[in-house]
Design an enzyme around this catalytic site. Structure first.
Site, PDB file in Angstrom:
ATOM      1  N   LYS A  69       0.841  -1.198   0.000  1.00  0.00           N
ATOM      2  CA  LYS A  69       0.000   0.000   0.000  1.00  0.00           C
ATOM      3  C   LYS A  69       0.879   1.252   0.000  1.00  0.00           C
ATOM      4  O   LYS A  69       1.641   1.478   0.927  1.00  0.00           O
ATOM      5  CB  LYS A  69      -0.896   0.040   1.246  1.00  0.00           C
ATOM      6  CG  LYS A  69      -1.945   1.150   1.141  1.00  0.00           C
ATOM      7  CD  LYS A  69      -2.642   1.450   2.453  1.00  0.00           C
ATOM      8  CE  LYS A  69      -1.976   2.551   3.226  1.00  0.00           C
ATOM      9  NZ  LYS A  69      -2.010   3.878   2.585  1.00  0.00           N
ATOM     10  N   GLU A 124      10.889   1.712   9.689  1.00  0.00           N
ATOM     11  CA  GLU A 124      11.755   2.859   9.379  1.00  0.00           C
ATOM     12  C   GLU A 124      10.937   4.101   9.696  1.00  0.00           C
ATOM     13  O   GLU A 124       9.987   4.418   8.981  1.00  0.00           O
ATOM     14  CB  GLU A 124      12.142   2.858   7.895  1.00  0.00           C
ATOM     15  CG  GLU A 124      12.819   1.590   7.408  1.00  0.00           C
ATOM     16  CD  GLU A 124      14.262   1.495   7.865  1.00  0.00           C
ATOM     17  OE1 GLU A 124      14.842   2.516   8.254  1.00  0.00           O
ATOM     18  OE2 GLU A 124      14.811   0.377   7.852  1.00  0.00           O
ATOM     19  N   CYS A 181      13.266  12.014   5.528  1.00  0.00           N
ATOM     20  CA  CYS A 181      13.535  11.605   6.914  1.00  0.00           C
ATOM     21  C   CYS A 181      14.987  11.842   7.294  1.00  0.00           C
ATOM     22  O   CYS A 181      15.316  11.914   8.466  1.00  0.00           O
ATOM     23  CB  CYS A 181      13.173  10.136   7.083  1.00  0.00           C
ATOM     24  SG  CYS A 181      13.947   9.110   5.826  1.00  0.00           S
ATOM     25  N   GLU A 232       9.821  16.294  15.387  1.00  0.00           N
ATOM     26  CA  GLU A 232       9.989  16.221  13.934  1.00  0.00           C
ATOM     27  C   GLU A 232       8.991  17.151  13.240  1.00  0.00           C
ATOM     28  O   GLU A 232       7.790  17.039  13.435  1.00  0.00           O
ATOM     29  CB  GLU A 232       9.766  14.783  13.455  1.00  0.00           C
ATOM     30  CG  GLU A 232      10.069  14.633  11.985  1.00  0.00           C
ATOM     31  CD  GLU A 232       9.775  13.231  11.438  1.00  0.00           C
ATOM     32  OE1 GLU A 232       8.723  12.676  11.761  1.00  0.00           O
ATOM     33  OE2 GLU A 232      10.620  12.731  10.677  1.00  0.00           O
TER      34      GLU A 232
HETATM   35  P1  NDP Z   1       2.404   7.889   8.260  1.00  0.00           P
HETATM   36  O1  NDP Z   1       2.938   7.117   9.393  1.00  0.00           O
HETATM   37  O2  NDP Z   1       1.224   8.738   8.468  1.00  0.00           O
HETATM   38  O3  NDP Z   1       2.040   6.936   7.048  1.00  0.00           O
HETATM   39  C1  NDP Z   1       2.928   6.018   6.451  1.00  0.00           C
HETATM   40  C2  NDP Z   1       2.137   4.947   5.756  1.00  0.00           C
HETATM   41  O4  NDP Z   1       1.421   4.184   6.719  1.00  0.00           O
HETATM   42  C3  NDP Z   1       1.084   5.486   4.793  1.00  0.00           C
HETATM   43  O5  NDP Z   1       0.929   4.605   3.699  1.00  0.00           O
HETATM   44  C4  NDP Z   1      -0.148   5.486   5.654  1.00  0.00           C
HETATM   45  O6  NDP Z   1      -1.323   5.514   4.911  1.00  0.00           O
HETATM   46  C5  NDP Z   1       0.040   4.193   6.421  1.00  0.00           C
HETATM   47  N1  NDP Z   1      -0.697   4.065   7.680  1.00  0.00           N
HETATM   48  C6  NDP Z   1      -1.195   5.041   8.471  1.00  0.00           C
HETATM   49  N2  NDP Z   1      -1.835   4.490   9.543  1.00  0.00           N
HETATM   50  C7  NDP Z   1      -1.719   3.147   9.420  1.00  0.00           C
HETATM   51  C8  NDP Z   1      -2.179   2.028  10.203  1.00  0.00           C
HETATM   52  N3  NDP Z   1      -2.881   2.182  11.308  1.00  0.00           N
HETATM   53  N4  NDP Z   1      -1.876   0.788   9.775  1.00  0.00           N
HETATM   54  C9  NDP Z   1      -1.168   0.603   8.651  1.00  0.00           C
HETATM   55  N5  NDP Z   1      -0.743   1.607   7.857  1.00  0.00           N
HETATM   56  C10 NDP Z   1      -0.996   2.875   8.238  1.00  0.00           C
HETATM   57  O7  NDP Z   1       3.645   8.717   7.707  1.00  0.00           O
HETATM   58  P2  NDP Z   1       3.637   9.790   6.549  1.00  0.00           P
HETATM   59  O8  NDP Z   1       3.094   9.184   5.298  1.00  0.00           O
HETATM   60  O9  NDP Z   1       3.037  11.033   7.080  1.00  0.00           O
HETATM   61  O10 NDP Z   1       5.197   9.963   6.293  1.00  0.00           O
HETATM   62  C11 NDP Z   1       6.002  10.839   6.997  1.00  0.00           C
HETATM   63  C12 NDP Z   1       6.766  10.113   8.079  1.00  0.00           C
HETATM   64  O11 NDP Z   1       7.565   9.083   7.513  1.00  0.00           O
HETATM   65  C13 NDP Z   1       7.739  11.011   8.792  1.00  0.00           C
HETATM   66  O12 NDP Z   1       7.660  10.801  10.171  1.00  0.00           O
HETATM   67  C14 NDP Z   1       9.094  10.570   8.271  1.00  0.00           C
HETATM   68  O13 NDP Z   1      10.157  10.823   9.127  1.00  0.00           O
HETATM   69  C15 NDP Z   1       8.872   9.117   8.061  1.00  0.00           C
HETATM   70  N6  NDP Z   1       9.845   8.591   7.110  1.00  0.00           N
HETATM   71  C16 NDP Z   1      10.831   7.737   7.562  1.00  0.00           C
HETATM   72  C17 NDP Z   1      11.803   7.275   6.705  1.00  0.00           C
HETATM   73  C18 NDP Z   1      12.840   6.315   7.171  1.00  0.00           C
HETATM   74  O14 NDP Z   1      13.432   5.647   6.329  1.00  0.00           O
HETATM   75  N7  NDP Z   1      13.104   6.183   8.455  1.00  0.00           N
HETATM   76  C19 NDP Z   1      11.839   7.687   5.298  1.00  0.00           C
HETATM   77  C20 NDP Z   1      10.758   8.564   4.936  1.00  0.00           C
HETATM   78  C21 NDP Z   1       9.797   8.996   5.825  1.00  0.00           C
HETATM   79  P3  NDP Z   1      -2.029   6.929   4.548  1.00  0.00           P
HETATM   80  O15 NDP Z   1      -0.981   7.851   4.032  1.00  0.00           O
HETATM   81  O16 NDP Z   1      -2.981   6.537   3.522  1.00  0.00           O
HETATM   82  O17 NDP Z   1      -2.621   7.409   5.814  1.00  0.00           O
END
Ligand code: NDP
Length: 479
Positions: A173, A248, A282, A383
């Site tokens: 997803k 991650e 990130c 963050e």
């Molecule tokens: P989210 O945690 O909101 O979402 C990440 C993914 O998880 C999306 O596909 C989201 O869907 C999905 N998701 C949300 N809730 C659930 C759940 N309960 N169960 C399963 N899946 C779920 O993060 P963001 O998309 O806002 O991304 C930004 C964040 O990602 C920042 O904190 C950043 O630091 C981190 N990040 C970390 C990296 C790393 O390698 N450590 C690299 C890049 C980003 P939907 O968007 O549809 O809600």
């Protein structure tokens, strides 16, 4: 346009016919719809993956490798189309999508297509016991991959490529906020000859579609990149089912600058490490610590360079800073700027929305530099994930090390110095999964990638990813 799910090699609408609007960050307008997939859609993706698994897991490494490399070549051949779609969907400058996001998505497939042919396991001869042990690394079965919106196709493929290379079948997803390139990937999978059911792409909300993937008892491992709070929630849901997890998560990375560094190189790279992709990476260095003897010079030079960055429509080739990904995210970043002001942070430049002519409703924000009095303020601890950095001086190595480590996160750290002993001392002591010395975001896909503390659990990249996506079994033979 209506995006479809990609299940069992077919583009399909969601079973319940629910749809979510997809916004273009550059003008704030809805330009399409994506499936609001339910448990039923996840279930049919799972069933497709489950029935593809016996054949795919027994497909030779050479045949798997050939398909992955073909996907990579097709992505390269479609670079312009994918880059335009990514830029439109995410708001990132087209120049970045063309030079980083899409090429990197292609390299993910090529890299893991090659890596799987080199992946080996160990054997241990038990001398004096007439026995030999060998280790098998077998595909897990059906695995789940969930990725965020900041580097949409880049991070989506970073998970999918090693998962399928290792012989698993996938239910994946992308973020609901940036679904477009994951949707376009479906055509390429078909053309490359990936057997149906090996990779299934389901669109929808994290809290329903994502949750259904994590909750599914048949999906044995979850690779997730996203926010720390979501990661903690996923860990809670998955723990009672003993799923393998790779998380991650977020970061609040220090960028530590000593007076003995190569100044010009540092300055140029620091502008990039602060504001690339609107600061929505990130790995961005959002806390900049500068040795006191060069603090005033750095402050003047840095602010001058940041003010010269062009905020503009993502499709213009000379745009440095495009639009933030969504309205709620823009509002969150602006709230943090207000918090910083209340904490006596001094806005040295930026801080306001930008109106781009003809695109007045786009989510544009000036790159913002805030001088802080203490490292303990919220803007320095939490963050923000936007085009906002803090700067402050330090006097000693011990002092800056303490400040660098005094956050809950530990993803990456950057250090600018030409002093070798200091480099070694500090690299050992910085609490982060990745340390860059005199560079930033220089990636070699063979290296382990991941964070410590609230930045995550597990490592991806190279053979680490292939180890994650395989189950280890030891066989002991007495002879
Ligand atoms: P989210 O945690 O909101 O979402 C990440 C993914 O998880 C999306 O596909 C989201 O869907 C999905 N998701 C949300 N809730 C659930 C759940 N309960 N169960 C399963 N899946 C779920 O993060 P963001 O998309 O806002 O991304 C930004 C964040 O990602 C920042 O904190 C950043 O630091 C981190 N990040 C970390 C990296 C790393 O390698 N450590 C690299 C890049 C980003 P939907 O968007 O549809 O809600």
């Amino acid at each position: 346009m209506k995006i479809q799910n990609y299940i069992n090699g077919q583009f399909l609408p969601p079973v319940a016919d629910g749809w979510i609007d997809n916004y273009c960050p550059a003008n704030g307008e809805v330009y399409g719809q994506i499936p609001n997939s339910s448990k039923e859609d996840v279930e049919s993706a799972y069933m497709a993956a489950k029935s593809a698994f016996p054949t795919w897991s027994q497909t030779t490494l050479e045949a798997r490798s050939r398909i992955l490399i073909k996907i990579s070549e097709l992505l390269e051949a479609n670079l312009q189309r994918f880059a335009e779609a990514e830029s439109k969907d995410n708001g990132k400058p087209i120049s970045l999508a063309k030079t980083i996001d899409i090429p990197r998505a292609a390299s993910n497939f090529r890299f893991f297509g090659n890596a799987i042919t080199q992946f080996a396991s160990e054997s241990h001869e038990s001398i004096g016991l007439n026995a030999i042990n060998y280790t098998l690394r077998q595909p897990i079965g059906v695995v789940g991959c969930i990725s965020p919106w900041n580097l949409p196709l880049y991070l989506f493929t970073w998970k999918i490529a090693p998962a399928i290379a290792a012989g698993n079948c996938v239910v994946a997803k992308p973020s609901e906020i940036t679904p477009m390139t994951a949707y376009l990937l479906g055509d390429i999978l078909k053309e490359a000859g990936l057997p149906k059911g090996v990779l299934n792409i389901v669109h929808g909300l994290g809290t329903s579609t994502g949750q259904a993937i994590v909750e599914h008892p048949g999906i044995k491992a979850i690779s997730f990149t996203g926010g720390t709070a979501t990661g903690a929630h996923i860990a809670r849901v998955a723990a009672p089912m003993f799923k393998k997890l790779s998380l991650e998560l977020g970061g609040k990375n220090p960028n530590i600058i000593f007076a003995d560094c190569d100044y010009d190189d540092m300055l140029e790279t620091t502008v990039r490490s602060s504001f690339a992709n609107q600061g929505q990476i990130c790995l961005c260095g959002s806390r900049i610590f500068i040795e006191a003897s060069i603090y005033e010079k750095f402050k003047t030079d840095f602010v001058t360079k940041v003010k010269a960055l062009k905020v503009g429509h993502p499709s213009e080739e000379d745009t440095n800073i495009g639009a933030l990904v969504s309205k709620p995210h823009l509002e969150k970043v602006m709230e943090y700027i207000e918090i910083a002001k209340q904490e006596n942070g001094k806005i040295l430049c930026g801080g306001n929305r930008v109106t781009v002519e003809d695109y007045e409703n786009g989510y544009y924000l000036q790159p913002t530099v805030i001088e802080v009095e203490t490292d303990e303020c919220r803007i320095n601890q939490e963050e923000v994930f936007g085009p906002v950095v803090t700067i402050m001086p330090f006097h000693t190595e011990e002092e800056v090390l303490k400040m660098a480590n005094k956050v809950k996160y530990g993803l990456s750290a950057t250090l600018w110095t030409n002093n070798l002993k200091r480099t070694m001392r500090m690299s050992n002591q910085l609490q982060s999964g990745i340390v860059w010395i005199n560079t930033w975001m220089m990636r070699d896909l063979r290296t382990p990638f991941g964070g410590v503390k609230a930045s995550g659990v597990g490592r991806e990249g190279g053979f680490e990813a292939l180890r994650f996506f395989t189950e280890t079994k030891n066989v002991c033979i007495k002879y």
